[in-house]
Design a protein around this motif. Structure first.
Motif, PDB file in Angstrom:
ATOM      1  N   ASP A   1       0.868  -1.189   0.000  1.00 48.56           N
ATOM      2  CA  ASP A   1       0.000   0.000   0.000  1.00 48.56           C
ATOM      3  C   ASP A   1       0.899   1.232   0.000  1.00 48.56           C
ATOM      4  O   ASP A   1       1.648   1.468   0.939  1.00 48.56           O
TER       5      ASP A   1
ATOM      6  N   CYS B   1      -1.366  -1.128  -4.265  1.00 49.53           N
ATOM      7  CA  CYS B   1      -2.557  -0.285  -4.254  1.00 49.53           C
ATOM      8  C   CYS B   1      -2.240   1.143  -3.799  1.00 49.53           C
ATOM      9  O   CYS B   1      -1.189   1.400  -3.228  1.00 49.53           O
TER      10      CYS B   1
ATOM     11  N   ALA C   1      -7.452  -4.440  -3.698  1.00 52.21           N
ATOM     12  CA  ALA C   1      -6.245  -5.253  -3.635  1.00 52.21           C
ATOM     13  C   ALA C   1      -6.491  -6.530  -2.829  1.00 52.21           C
ATOM     14  O   ALA C   1      -6.066  -7.617  -3.229  1.00 52.21           O
TER      15      ALA C   1
END
Length: 120
Positions: free
Chosen positions: A54, A86, A114
């Motif tokens: 992330d 993501c 995701a």
């Protein structure tokens, strides 16, 4: 080991989610690498075989972050798991496209997408 400065790790049912919380470029490389090594150890010990990176907190990232993504992807891929990235900034997306990682990794807008992707 001291508390993480650059990454936060959370476990979601079947995936390990690694979230960048501070820029890794322009910092002491050894400190970032030490934390990356710790992340890889957690990934090896984690019961799930999937991983998500992330990048919401990063406007830009450099070679250390790219290296971490590649190493995590290879580790997950080796065990038959899935990998996704993501919440990538516009600049980050350009970096990933230039390196052609968008052709091998799903790059998704939200963490939920995701999670759904790796669990499918």
């Amino acid at each position: 080991m001291s508390s993480p400065k650059f990454f936060r790790v959370e476990q979601n049912d079947k995936a390990l989610i690694i979230s960048a919380v501070a820029n890794t470029h322009g910092l002491v490389e050894d400190a970032v690498r030490d934390e990356c090594d710790s992340l890889l150890e957690q990934l090896a010990k984690h019961e799930s075989k999937h991983a998500i990176i992330d990048l919401e907190a990063l406007d830009y990232f450099g070679p250390i972050m790219l290296e971490l993504m590649v190493v995590v992807w290879k580790s997950v891929n080796k065990s038959g798991g899935k990998f996704a990235v993501c919440r990538v900034s516009k600049v980050g997306l350009e970096i990933l496209k230039t390196a052609r990682f968008d052709t091998i990794w799903p790059i998704l807008e939200t963490k939920e997408e995701a999670i759904a992707n790796v669990n499918s």
